[in-house]
Each structure stands twice: as structure tokens, then as C-alpha cells.
Write a protein that holds these residues in place. Structure first.
Motif, PDB file in Angstrom:
ATOM      1  N   GLN A  32     -64.824  57.783  25.344  1.00  0.00           N
ATOM      2  CA  GLN A  32     -63.992  57.903  26.533  1.00  0.00           C
ATOM      3  C   GLN A  32     -62.564  57.449  26.286  1.00  0.00           C
ATOM      4  OE1 GLN A  32     -66.068  55.912  29.666  1.00  0.00           O
ATOM      5  NE2 GLN A  32     -66.856  57.834  30.506  1.00  0.00           N
ATOM      6  N   ARG A  33     -62.414  56.423  25.461  1.00  0.00           N
ATOM      7  CA  ARG A  33     -61.061  55.931  25.249  1.00  0.00           C
ATOM      8  C   ARG A  33     -60.338  56.754  24.177  1.00  0.00           C
ATOM      9  NH1 ARG A  33     -60.353  52.013  28.238  1.00  0.00           N
ATOM     10  NH2 ARG A  33     -62.450  51.205  28.183  1.00  0.00           N
ATOM     11  N   SER A  35     -59.753  59.946  21.760  1.00  0.00           N
ATOM     12  CA  SER A  35     -60.019  61.370  21.657  1.00  0.00           C
ATOM     13  C   SER A  35     -60.735  61.646  20.345  1.00  0.00           C
ATOM     14  CB  SER A  35     -58.716  62.151  21.717  1.00  0.00           C
ATOM     15  OG  SER A  35     -58.000  61.994  20.520  1.00  0.00           O
ATOM     16  N   ARG A  76     -58.101  69.750  12.538  1.00  0.00           N
ATOM     17  CA  ARG A  76     -56.758  70.197  12.158  1.00  0.00           C
ATOM     18  C   ARG A  76     -55.692  69.317  12.800  1.00  0.00           C
ATOM     19  NH1 ARG A  76     -55.694  75.411  10.251  1.00  0.00           N
ATOM     20  NH2 ARG A  76     -53.889  75.531  11.593  1.00  0.00           N
ATOM     21  N   GLU A  77     -55.933  68.894  14.041  1.00  0.00           N
ATOM     22  CA  GLU A  77     -54.964  67.994  14.673  1.00  0.00           C
ATOM     23  C   GLU A  77     -54.914  66.664  13.932  1.00  0.00           C
ATOM     24  OE1 GLU A  77     -55.088  67.638  18.912  1.00  0.00           O
ATOM     25  OE2 GLU A  77     -55.747  69.696  19.182  1.00  0.00           O
ATOM     26  N   ARG A  80     -52.729  66.921  10.936  1.00  0.00           N
ATOM     27  CA  ARG A  80     -51.283  66.802  11.205  1.00  0.00           C
ATOM     28  C   ARG A  80     -50.863  65.350  11.255  1.00  0.00           C
ATOM     29  NH1 ARG A  80     -48.932  71.543   9.929  1.00  0.00           N
ATOM     30  NH2 ARG A  80     -50.265  73.221  10.648  1.00  0.00           N
ATOM     31  N   THR A  81     -51.692  64.542  11.897  1.00  0.00           N
ATOM     32  CA  THR A  81     -51.378  63.116  11.975  1.00  0.00           C
ATOM     33  C   THR A  81     -51.345  62.494  10.582  1.00  0.00           C
ATOM     34  OG1 THR A  81     -52.403  62.953  14.155  1.00  0.00           O
ATOM     35  CG2 THR A  81     -52.123  60.915  12.915  1.00  0.00           C
ATOM     36  N   GLU A  84     -48.320  63.424   8.570  1.00  0.00           N
ATOM     37  CA  GLU A  84     -47.123  62.706   8.981  1.00  0.00           C
ATOM     38  C   GLU A  84     -47.177  61.250   8.512  1.00  0.00           C
ATOM     39  OE1 GLU A  84     -44.860  64.552  10.258  1.00  0.00           O
ATOM     40  OE2 GLU A  84     -43.399  62.907  10.328  1.00  0.00           O
ATOM     41  N   LYS A  92     -49.095  75.731   3.471  1.00  0.00           N
ATOM     42  CA  LYS A  92     -49.452  76.857   4.343  1.00  0.00           C
ATOM     43  C   LYS A  92     -50.391  77.818   3.621  1.00  0.00           C
ATOM     44  CE  LYS A  92     -47.380  80.902   6.544  1.00  0.00           C
ATOM     45  NZ  LYS A  92     -47.818  80.989   7.933  1.00  0.00           N
ATOM     46  N   ARG A 181     -47.553  51.809   7.499  1.00  0.00           N
ATOM     47  CA  ARG A 181     -47.575  53.166   6.964  1.00  0.00           C
ATOM     48  C   ARG A 181     -47.339  53.130   5.448  1.00  0.00           C
ATOM     49  NH1 ARG A 181     -46.058  57.510  10.184  1.00  0.00           N
ATOM     50  NH2 ARG A 181     -44.859  56.083  11.466  1.00  0.00           N
TER      51      ARG A 181
ATOM     52  N   ASN B  34     -42.852  78.902   6.857  1.00  0.00           N
ATOM     53  CA  ASN B  34     -43.209  77.842   7.789  1.00  0.00           C
ATOM     54  C   ASN B  34     -44.362  78.276   8.675  1.00  0.00           C
ATOM     55  OD1 ASN B  34     -40.079  77.930   7.370  1.00  0.00           O
ATOM     56  ND2 ASN B  34     -40.644  75.804   7.640  1.00  0.00           N
ATOM     57  N   SER B  35     -45.282  77.400   8.889  1.00  0.00           N
ATOM     58  CA  SER B  35     -46.372  77.703   9.799  1.00  0.00           C
ATOM     59  C   SER B  35     -45.843  77.672  11.231  1.00  0.00           C
ATOM     60  CB  SER B  35     -47.487  76.681   9.640  1.00  0.00           C
ATOM     61  OG  SER B  35     -47.079  75.442  10.161  1.00  0.00           O
ATOM     62  N   THR B  37     -47.023  76.097  13.625  1.00  0.00           N
ATOM     63  CA  THR B  37     -47.004  74.714  14.085  1.00  0.00           C
ATOM     64  C   THR B  37     -45.697  74.025  13.720  1.00  0.00           C
ATOM     65  OG1 THR B  37     -49.409  74.520  13.912  1.00  0.00           O
ATOM     66  CG2 THR B  37     -48.132  72.484  13.842  1.00  0.00           C
ATOM     67  N   ARG B  76     -50.494  72.110  20.220  1.00  0.00           N
ATOM     68  CA  ARG B  76     -51.156  70.807  20.190  1.00  0.00           C
ATOM     69  C   ARG B  76     -51.015  70.144  18.827  1.00  0.00           C
ATOM     70  NH1 ARG B  76     -55.169  69.391  23.873  1.00  0.00           N
ATOM     71  NH2 ARG B  76     -56.389  68.514  22.175  1.00  0.00           N
ATOM     72  N   GLU B  77     -51.061  70.956  17.783  1.00  0.00           N
ATOM     73  CA  GLU B  77     -50.869  70.382  16.446  1.00  0.00           C
ATOM     74  C   GLU B  77     -49.447  69.838  16.306  1.00  0.00           C
ATOM     75  OE1 GLU B  77     -52.201  72.648  13.082  1.00  0.00           O
ATOM     76  OE2 GLU B  77     -53.863  73.508  14.198  1.00  0.00           O
ATOM     77  N   ARG B  80     -49.166  66.456  17.829  1.00  0.00           N
ATOM     78  CA  ARG B  80     -49.647  65.359  16.980  1.00  0.00           C
ATOM     79  C   ARG B  80     -48.553  64.896  16.028  1.00  0.00           C
ATOM     80  NH1 ARG B  80     -53.946  63.073  19.373  1.00  0.00           N
ATOM     81  NH2 ARG B  80     -55.239  64.727  20.239  1.00  0.00           N
ATOM     82  N   THR B  81     -47.852  65.865  15.466  1.00  0.00           N
ATOM     83  CA  THR B  81     -46.770  65.508  14.554  1.00  0.00           C
ATOM     84  C   THR B  81     -45.688  64.711  15.288  1.00  0.00           C
ATOM     85  OG1 THR B  81     -47.164  67.477  13.217  1.00  0.00           O
ATOM     86  CG2 THR B  81     -45.005  66.429  13.018  1.00  0.00           C
ATOM     87  N   GLU B  84     -46.687  61.181  16.061  1.00  0.00           N
ATOM     88  CA  GLU B  84     -46.620  60.287  14.901  1.00  0.00           C
ATOM     89  C   GLU B  84     -45.166  59.965  14.556  1.00  0.00           C
ATOM     90  OE1 GLU B  84     -49.439  59.170  13.987  1.00  0.00           O
ATOM     91  OE2 GLU B  84     -48.558  57.799  12.540  1.00  0.00           O
ATOM     92  N   THR B  85     -44.271  60.904  14.815  1.00  0.00           N
ATOM     93  CA  THR B  85     -42.846  60.669  14.575  1.00  0.00           C
ATOM     94  C   THR B  85     -42.268  59.699  15.598  1.00  0.00           C
ATOM     95  OG1 THR B  85     -42.723  62.952  13.794  1.00  0.00           O
ATOM     96  CG2 THR B  85     -40.636  61.834  14.180  1.00  0.00           C
ATOM     97  N   LYS B  92     -54.923  60.302  26.512  1.00  0.00           N
ATOM     98  CA  LYS B  92     -56.120  61.150  26.567  1.00  0.00           C
ATOM     99  C   LYS B  92     -56.347  61.678  27.981  1.00  0.00           C
ATOM    100  CE  LYS B  92     -61.139  60.875  26.111  1.00  0.00           C
ATOM    101  NZ  LYS B  92     -61.601  61.973  25.271  1.00  0.00           N
TER     102      LYS B  92
END
Lengths: 254, 254
Positions: A32-33, A35, A76-77, A80-81, A84, A92, A181, B34-35, B37, B76-77, B80-81, B84-85, B92
Motif C-alpha cells: 500500500q505504501r 508502488s 521498465r519504470e 529508468r530510476t 538515473e 535504445k 548515490r 533517442n527513445s 521516453t 510515466r517512464e 521516473r527519470t 530521480e533528477t 502513490k
DNA sequence: ATTTTGTAGATTGTCAACAATCTGCAATAA
DNA sequence: TTATTGCAGATTGTTGACAATCTACAAAAT
């Protein structure tokens, strides 16, 4: 409607402190908290930092999704995180790979980290509390003991915690984020695990000196001590790395 | 099979230097390298940094996806980027919002940035080339001119470029990445646009002094000059924010 | 009047299918 | 033999649909 997510691969759980909560409570609160994307990201990060997914590994979307019991979307999301964060690299139409960090790159990261350590020391010296100082002294004492008993693993763990705490104690969220990081990225560079046992006492002494500067409220002094300390680690890494690589001629490092 | 993506909202294009290439060439190259996203992410970043999407704004997925001519997946992807930036904030089941940075937070970021500036100066002093020095002197001279004519906008632009170049010239990718991330976050804090005209000459002089230290190969001196310079900007920001209760960090930089 | 409850609409989270691209290998031509 | 071409399978990119959740407002209870 509880999907059977499979985000922890092995039996050992991450945190036993809440062991007594019922399974429903933990799973419910967890899903729940956080995602699914966040959970997947943390699971992947753990796999990468533990070395289970080694640098250079291809991260196949379908395979990983099935392994984690999740569809490709959240995965996939999470990619992306992680991209980064600097833990994976994405091309690609080619896929995602666990990032490989070479010696020169690690040295560069170390330079930045040294600067951040110095910044943390300068900030913290002016505002550190006695309780915080006591905690740092405890860490320093623990490392002295580890040095005396040649316990490399214990020293390594305490060392990471010591520096992380110094940064954390500044309360500067931006600094904490950036620092962690970079530390994660450095963890990808596994060659530095060869922590030379005879160098440990020296580092332990430097830690004590750092705490002394912080206790004295000497910002510039703490900054300098932390900077030189980090640079020492960088030099050691470079020496070990060059020995391991053994180039025919001197390597070009500006 | 060319979808009608709508990633640039207004007529003015991003880069006119390749204006003579046929539309097919540019679009093809753009979409092939470039994708989607990444393109979406860059478009969103531009919208945020330009202020068209102001801090606190809700980023509705369906609406933004339609506006950009893209489905929700890549969007959405990209979220996420950006999260993080540090440009957006995600909750959520609540959605994404352009990040709001308050004064205390901006001050913290400034402290980190000051440390990074110092690090860049220390690194660059030892390896700067005459060509690079010439370029920096050109920037410094330009800012002196802007100061003389009270051209605040020109000064602001040159100032950003000057500091970005110093960091870029180190060639340290980790440093460059971190630095630019923080600068972008600071750009979200729009209150500092009130660059007091009478303070400009002072900053211009400091820039010249910084270049002198770099030219002399004086790493610690350049670091110190850059650090104090950044701290000056931080203090001015705090004063303007009328919350000068924040304590200044240490004066000297190791 | 105030609080609670319940529903409808809007929004986000997740998924599975389809389209586009890449990779490796075999068939062909020089 | 060597290089080139052309599939076939695998993999990633994108999309639209469905499920879960939240928000806002109205109806009901106190």
C-alpha cells in the motif's frame, strides 16, 4: 486479490525488526505504501549491489519480470530510476546492462566524494551535538578494535557507516542524496575489496582525528581531514587497480 | 509509420544550427537515436525549467500524454527519470507534481553546490589548458561588460555558463552530472531572480579572481575563491528570502 | 448544523498484446 | 573462401484496456 509478487529472491529477509507483525500486515503495508515500481527498483538495487547481478550483465525484461512476478511495465519504470541513479546503463533497442565502472571513472567519483566529505565535515562541525559525537566516537573505537584484530570485514562495514553517518548528521538532504548515490556507484567497482590489512590502523587513526576536529568545532580542519582521508582511499584504489591491470607503460591519468 | 509526436509546444525550435537538414532527416535521426521516453523527458524538463509548468503543478498523465501526442507508458517512464533528477515529486495513487523547493532546501542545495564548485576548481587548476583559460577570461570579460551596462539578464546567463564550463572542463563526468542536477533543482527556486544590480560588479570581480587562481595553477586558492563566491550567492539568496536565520557555513575551504 | 457514509467520476497502477528493431545464422554470390 | 543478403527468432518500444485507488459531492444520521 493479492498477487504473488516475488520481490525477495532468497529466504533471508531484509529487516527482521518487524518480524512479529502478521504477514498480512507487512504485505499490506508494503504494497500500500510503496508502488510496485519502487519495490522492484529496490529489489534490483539489492541484486546489483550484492553482486548477484554483476557489472555488464544483461537485464532481460521478460526474464526479470517473470522472475520478480511482475509485468514489464513497472520493471521498465524501475529501470529508468536505476539508470538515473547510475547503477544500470540503457541502450535504445539494445536493453539494459548493469553498469561497469572502470578505474579512471571510479577515481573521478572518488574525487567528488572527497569533496562531499569535506563539505559534510565543514557543515557538521558547527552544529554537531554531544550525542552525535558520542556515536561517532563509538564508531571510531570500533574501528580501532577491528584494526587491532585485523578484522577487515568489520572495519569495512564500520567505515562505510561512519562516513555515511557524518553526512547524514548534517541534515542536508541534498548532500545525503548525492553522497549515497556516489557510494552506491563506487560499490559497483569491486576491485577495491582488497583492503590491505596493514593500512587499516592508519585509517583508524585518521578517523579519530576527524572526530577530534568535529568535536573542536573546527569546520575547515574537519573538511581538510576528511578530504585528505578520502584522497588517501582514492590513491590506494588507484595503486591496487594499476597493480591488477599492470599496464605496460604508465597509464595516462590527468 | 511516422506518428505525429508533438514534443515541442511552441514554434521556436530548440537548436537552429541544423536548420538546413531536411525535416525527414531530423525527425528520423531524432526518433531513431533517442527513445520516446527520453524525448518526452527532455520536453517536460524544458517545460518545467522554463516555468511553463510551475512548481506545485499537478502533472496529469492522460492530459500530458495527449498534449505530447504520446501514450502514458513513455510518459510515466519519463516521470521516473524526472523524479530521480529532483524536478518532480511522485505520490502513490496521487500523481506527479512539479517539485516545490523552499528557501531552506535551496540553501542546503547551495551548500552542496559550493562544495562542488570548490572541488571543480581544485581539480581544474592542475590541468587547465591555455585555450580553456582564454575561454574563461572571455566569459569574465563579458560579465564585466554586462556589469558596466547593468545588463542583468546577460550577466545571469554568462554567470551560469561560466560556472558550468569550469565544472565541465574538469572532464569529471560524475562531477558534471551531479553539478548540473543541482543547478536544475536550484532553477526551480525562482525567487532568486531578483539579482540585485549593484551586487553584480562585485561578482564580476570575483570571477576574474577565480580565473587568476586557475591560471596560477593554485588549486586550493581556486577552490577557496569558488567556495566563497558560491557562499556569497547563498547568503544573498537567504537575505532576499528574508530568512537570514540560517547559519553560514565555515569560512575556509580545505 | 455537523459529521458520517455512500456513490460517481476521475486518476493512477498494472497488464497483455502488438509493432518495431536487433541478433544470429544460413543461403547465396563474388 | 569470404562477404553479402535475407530470413526467423528473440528482444525492446509502444499502446490501449482493465483494475485499483482516490476525490468530491450529495444524502443520511446524529
Amino acid at each position: 486479490m493479492f498477487m504473488n509478487y516475488n520481490l525477495a529472491f532468497d529466504s533471508r529477509e531484509t529487516d527482521m525488526s518487524e518480524q512479529h507483525a502478521t504477514p498480512v500486515d507487512t504485505v499490506l503495508a508494503l504494497v500500500q505504501r510503496n508502488s510496485l515500481t519502487r519495490l522492484v527498483g529496490e529489489a534490483l538495487e539489492k541484486l546489483i549491489l550484492s553482486g548477484e547481478l554483476s557489472p555488464g550483465s544483461k537485464l532481460n525484461e521478460a526474464a526479470l519480470a517473470e522472475r520478480l512476478g511482475v509485468s514489464r511495465g513497472p520493471l521498465r519504470e524501475a529501470f529508468r530510476t536505476l539508470a538515473e541513479t547510475g547503477l544500470i546503463r540503457q541502450e535504445k533497442n539494445r536493453g539494459a546492462y548493469v553498469r561497469e565502472i572502470e578505474l579512471a571513472e571510479a577515481a573521478d567519483i572518488y574525487d567528488v566524494r572527497a569533496g562531499l566529505d569535506a563539505t559534510a565535515g565543514r557543515l557538521l562541525a558547527g552544529r554537531i551535538t554531544t550525542a552525535q559525537l558520542a556515536l561517532l566516537r563509538e564508531f571510531a573505537a570500533g574501528m580501532q578494535r577491528a584494526a587491532a584484530t585485523n578484522d577487515v570485514d568489520a572495519f569495512h562495514t564500520l567505515n562505510l557507516a561512519f562516513h555515511d553517518r557524518i553526512v547524514e548528521m548534517t541534515g542536508n538532504v541534498a548532500l545525503i542524496d548525492v553522497y549515497r548515490r556516489l557510494v552506491k556507484q563506487l560499490a559497483l567497482f569491486r576491485r577495491r575489496n582488497l583492503l590491505a590489512p596493514r593500512a587499516i590502523p592508519h585509517f583508524a587513526d585518521e578517523h579519530s582525528a576527524i572526530v577530534d576536529r568535529l568535536a573542536a568545532g573546527d569546520g575547515p580542519g574537519a573538511a581538510e581531514a576528511l578530504y585528505q582521508h578520502a584522497q588517501g582511499g582514492r590513491q590506494r584504489m588507484l595503486r591496487d587497480g594499476e597493480l591488477a591491470a599492470m599496464p605496460a607503460a604508465g597509464e595516462k591519468h590527468a
